[in-house]
Structures are given as C-alpha cells and as structure tokens.
Write a protein that holds these residues in place. Structure first.
Motif, PDB file in Angstrom:
ATOM      1  N   MET A   1      41.145  36.611  43.262  1.00 35.09           N
ATOM      2  CA  MET A   1      41.783  37.907  43.548  1.00 35.09           C
ATOM      3  C   MET A   1      40.727  39.019  43.531  1.00 35.09           C
ATOM      4  N   ASP A   2      40.808  39.902  44.484  1.00 35.27           N
ATOM      5  CA  ASP A   2      39.872  41.022  44.580  1.00 35.27           C
ATOM      6  C   ASP A   2      40.211  42.072  43.521  1.00 35.27           C
ATOM      7  N   ILE A   3      39.165  42.745  43.009  1.00 31.67           N
ATOM      8  CA  ILE A   3      39.414  43.789  42.003  1.00 31.67           C
ATOM      9  C   ILE A   3      40.172  44.960  42.621  1.00 31.67           C
ATOM     10  N   LYS A   4      40.036  45.135  43.953  1.00 31.94           N
ATOM     11  CA  LYS A   4      40.713  46.264  44.605  1.00 31.94           C
ATOM     12  C   LYS A   4      42.230  46.157  44.489  1.00 31.94           C
ATOM     13  N   ALA A   5      42.742  44.925  44.466  1.00 30.53           N
ATOM     14  CA  ALA A   5      44.188  44.761  44.307  1.00 30.53           C
ATOM     15  C   ALA A   5      44.646  45.309  42.955  1.00 30.53           C
ATOM     16  N   TYR A   6      43.854  45.015  41.907  1.00 28.54           N
ATOM     17  CA  TYR A   6      44.218  45.529  40.575  1.00 28.54           C
ATOM     18  C   TYR A   6      44.071  47.034  40.504  1.00 28.54           C
ATOM     19  N   ILE A   7      43.008  47.572  41.162  1.00 21.85           N
ATOM     20  CA  ILE A   7      42.838  49.036  41.140  1.00 21.85           C
ATOM     21  C   ILE A   7      44.019  49.703  41.849  1.00 21.85           C
ATOM     22  N   ALA A   8      44.423  49.133  42.998  1.00 17.97           N
ATOM     23  CA  ALA A   8      45.538  49.724  43.739  1.00 17.97           C
ATOM     24  C   ALA A   8      46.826  49.677  42.915  1.00 17.97           C
ATOM     25  N   LEU A   9      47.082  48.546  42.247  1.00 23.82           N
ATOM     26  CA  LEU A   9      48.290  48.427  41.420  1.00 23.82           C
ATOM     27  C   LEU A   9      48.275  49.437  40.280  1.00 23.82           C
ATOM     28  N   ALA A  10      47.123  49.552  39.588  1.00 24.31           N
ATOM     29  CA  ALA A  10      47.041  50.479  38.460  1.00 24.31           C
ATOM     30  C   ALA A  10      47.183  51.920  38.930  1.00 24.31           C
ATOM     31  N   LEU A  11      46.593  52.237  40.094  1.00 21.68           N
ATOM     32  CA  LEU A  11      46.716  53.596  40.635  1.00 21.68           C
ATOM     33  C   LEU A  11      48.170  53.915  40.960  1.00 21.68           C
ATOM     34  N   THR A  12      48.877  52.940  41.538  1.00 24.69           N
ATOM     35  CA  THR A  12      50.277  53.184  41.887  1.00 24.69           C
ATOM     36  C   THR A  12      51.115  53.427  40.641  1.00 24.69           C
ATOM     37  N   LEU A  13      50.917  52.589  39.620  1.00 27.56           N
ATOM     38  CA  LEU A  13      51.689  52.774  38.380  1.00 27.56           C
ATOM     39  C   LEU A  13      51.358  54.126  37.741  1.00 27.56           C
ATOM     40  N   PHE A  14      50.068  54.489  37.761  1.00 25.91           N
ATOM     41  CA  PHE A  14      49.664  55.765  37.169  1.00 25.91           C
ATOM     42  C   PHE A  14      50.317  56.934  37.913  1.00 25.91           C
TER      43      PHE A  14
ATOM     44  N   GLN B   1      34.630  42.374  45.119  1.00 34.10           N
ATOM     45  CA  GLN B   1      34.251  41.920  43.778  1.00 34.10           C
ATOM     46  C   GLN B   1      35.390  41.076  43.248  1.00 34.10           C
ATOM     47  N   LEU B   2      35.116  39.821  42.956  1.00 37.44           N
ATOM     48  CA  LEU B   2      36.198  38.932  42.544  1.00 37.44           C
ATOM     49  C   LEU B   2      36.494  39.086  41.053  1.00 37.44           C
ATOM     50  N   VAL B   3      37.744  38.787  40.690  1.00 38.94           N
ATOM     51  CA  VAL B   3      38.192  38.807  39.301  1.00 38.94           C
ATOM     52  C   VAL B   3      38.473  37.377  38.878  1.00 38.94           C
ATOM     53  N   GLU B   4      38.065  37.055  37.658  1.00 35.68           N
ATOM     54  CA  GLU B   4      38.295  35.704  37.141  1.00 35.68           C
ATOM     55  C   GLU B   4      39.771  35.550  36.766  1.00 35.68           C
ATOM     56  N   MET B   5      40.440  34.590  37.395  1.00 36.59           N
ATOM     57  CA  MET B   5      41.867  34.390  37.131  1.00 36.59           C
ATOM     58  C   MET B   5      42.069  33.058  36.417  1.00 36.59           C
ATOM     59  N   LYS B   6      43.041  33.030  35.508  1.00 40.08           N
ATOM     60  CA  LYS B   6      43.566  31.812  34.873  1.00 40.08           C
ATOM     61  C   LYS B   6      42.580  31.091  33.960  1.00 40.08           C
ATOM     62  N   VAL B   7      41.268  31.348  34.067  1.00 41.73           N
ATOM     63  CA  VAL B   7      40.281  30.664  33.212  1.00 41.73           C
ATOM     64  C   VAL B   7      39.450  31.711  32.475  1.00 41.73           C
ATOM     65  N   GLY B   8      38.520  31.235  31.655  1.00 37.81           N
ATOM     66  CA  GLY B   8      37.632  32.136  30.937  1.00 37.81           C
ATOM     67  C   GLY B   8      38.129  32.401  29.531  1.00 37.81           C
ATOM     68  N   ASP B   9      37.173  32.604  28.578  1.00 33.88           N
ATOM     69  CA  ASP B   9      37.564  32.771  27.183  1.00 33.88           C
ATOM     70  C   ASP B   9      37.354  34.198  26.689  1.00 33.88           C
TER      71      ASP B   9
END
Lengths: 110, 165
Positions: free
Chosen positions: A1-14, B117-125
C-alpha cells in the motif's frame, strides 16, 4: 500500500473534524470532533512508522520504527487527561447556563 | 485486487462514513455511537499495519474509557435532538465551504508529491508489545513518569472544577 493512501485518509478524517468544529454549536460534539482530529493524526503517525520500518536504516537500529508508535501512545495519554478536564469544564458550564450551546459563551464577563 | 487492499478500502469507507454520520446526527447519543464506530475502524487499520499494541490500546482507552465518559455526560445533562442549539444556516455553509477548500488544497498538494513510498503491511515487529515495551522503558522512561504526574494533576483538576459550591 502506498503511503499516499494513508495520508489522504488521515487528511479526510482531519478535515471532517475541522468542519464539525466549524458547523456544530453543541460543545460536546465540538469536543468529539477534536478527538477525531487527534485520531487522524495518530493514524498518520502509525502509517509513517510502518513506512520507515522498511527503510535501510531500520535494519541497523531495531527500535527505529517504534518511536512514532510511542509518540502515539503519549498522544493517547494526553488525550485521556484532556477529556477528563474538558468534560468537567463542560459540566460546570452546563450548571451555570443550563445549555451546552457555545454561542452563549461569546463574552468573558456576565 | 489483494485482500489487503480490499480491507483497507472497506475500513476507510467505514471510518469516513461514520465520521460524516457523527457530524450530521441530530442526537448527541447517536454522535457518540458513530464516533465509537470510527475508533473501531481506526483500530482495524492498526491491525492491518501490524501495530497490535496500539490497536488494543485504542479500543480500551478511546472506545472503552473516553467514549463512556462522553456518554455519561450526555446522559447526565439529558441532551437529545430537541435540546440541540438553534442553527445558523449561513454560518454552516461558510464552515462547510472553508473546510472543503482546506481538504481540496491539501489533497492537491499531496497528488503532486514525489515518488511512491510503500508501507509495510501485515508483517514487521515495530508495533509488537515486546519491542514497544523495551523502547518505552529504556529511551522514554522520563516522559512515561511525567505522564503519571500529568494524570494526577488532571484528576485533581477535574475534581476541583466539578465540585459543587
């Protein structure tokens, strides 16, 4: 998953939290919108923490990615303390004005 | 589409939809319940990112303790849809337009940002209790102790403010 998806989600909630603070007049709902904004920031911090977990620097230092999650933990601690004091203030305000409408609080005296 | 992407989309729709419902609900009790749904969706995101400690703490502290406190206060004041403050539609429109333009500016700036920039999903400690506990009690002992003083002062403050006289 791209970090941009999380940034967009957090921005929307904010932004939903910001709109709630601007639109609603009930003091308790405004307080809940502040909590929503805090949680959006928490989600963003955890997303960035997991982004840094796959960077080369994380291989050398085991706790490299954990710092952001400790930060989130402290944000939760401060939020819990803040809610207890804030709700006490709202209860006191209700006792004085018999309403939770923030429009009644637009002057400091009388 | 992988199951991770599907779970991400599902949890995001759940979080955003519940947040919108929280704002537009007439009754404060319904708003509190929708906010609890938002917190559960965010905890689902933490599980997806393998931040297990924060997922559990989020449910216990936010959905369990803070929202119960909100519900107690709402029921103590006997708030419902009839006691809602009178609305000013012009101010509401201004608030929605300004908030929407804030979202538009932030999202357009995000779309023009650099490479993926990828995010680590489901794994990692990084989010396991083992690692977080070691970090908390070696590097962050002093802030941890100071937060206990903060809790004590918040407790005393709440009692002093809420005292009837």
């Amino acid at each position: 998953m791209d970090i941009k998806a999380y940034i967009a989600l957090a921005l929307t909630l904010f932004t939903i939290g910001v709109i709630g603070v601007l639109v609603r007049r009930n003091a308790i709902i405004i307080f809940m919108c502040v909590e929503l904004m805090l949680n959006a920031v928490n989600l963003l911090l955890v997303g960035f923490s997991k982004m840094h977990a796959i960077s080369p620097a994380a291989k050398a230092l085991p706790t490299y990615a954990s710092d952001a999650q400790i930060f989130v933990f402290f944000i939760m601690v401060v939020a819990a303390a803040e809610v207890s004091v804030g709700l006490a203030i709202i209860v006191m305000m209700y006792r004085n004005t018999h309403s939770v409408d923030v429009n009644f609080l637009n002057r400091l005296k009388n | 589409m992988s199951i991770t992407t599907l779970a991400f989309i599902l949890l995001s729709v759940m979080a955003i939809g519940s947040a919108v419902m929280m704002i537009i609900s007439k009754s404060p009790v319904h708003s509190v319940l929708w906010l609890i749904v938002v917190f559960f969706a965010i905890s689902g995101h933490y599980v997806l990112l393998n931040a297990q400690f924060l997922a559990i703490v989020n449910i216990i502290v936010y959905a369990g303790a803070i929202m119960v406190l909100f519900l107690f206060v709402v029921m103590l004041m006997n708030l419902n849809a009839e006691t809602e403050p009178i609305k000013n539609y012009r101010l509401q429109l201004i608030g929605i337009v300004s908030g929407g333009s804030l979202l538009l500016v932030l999202l357009s700036a995000l779309m023009r940002a650099g490479q993926q920039q990828l995010v680590e999903m489901k794994v990692g400690d990084a989010g396991l209790i083992n690692v977080l506990g070691k970090t908390l009690f070696t590097n962050y002992v002093l802030p941890f102790e100071i937060s206990s003083v903060l809790f004590l002062s918040a407790m005393i403050g709440a009692v002093v403010i809420g005292k009837k006289d």
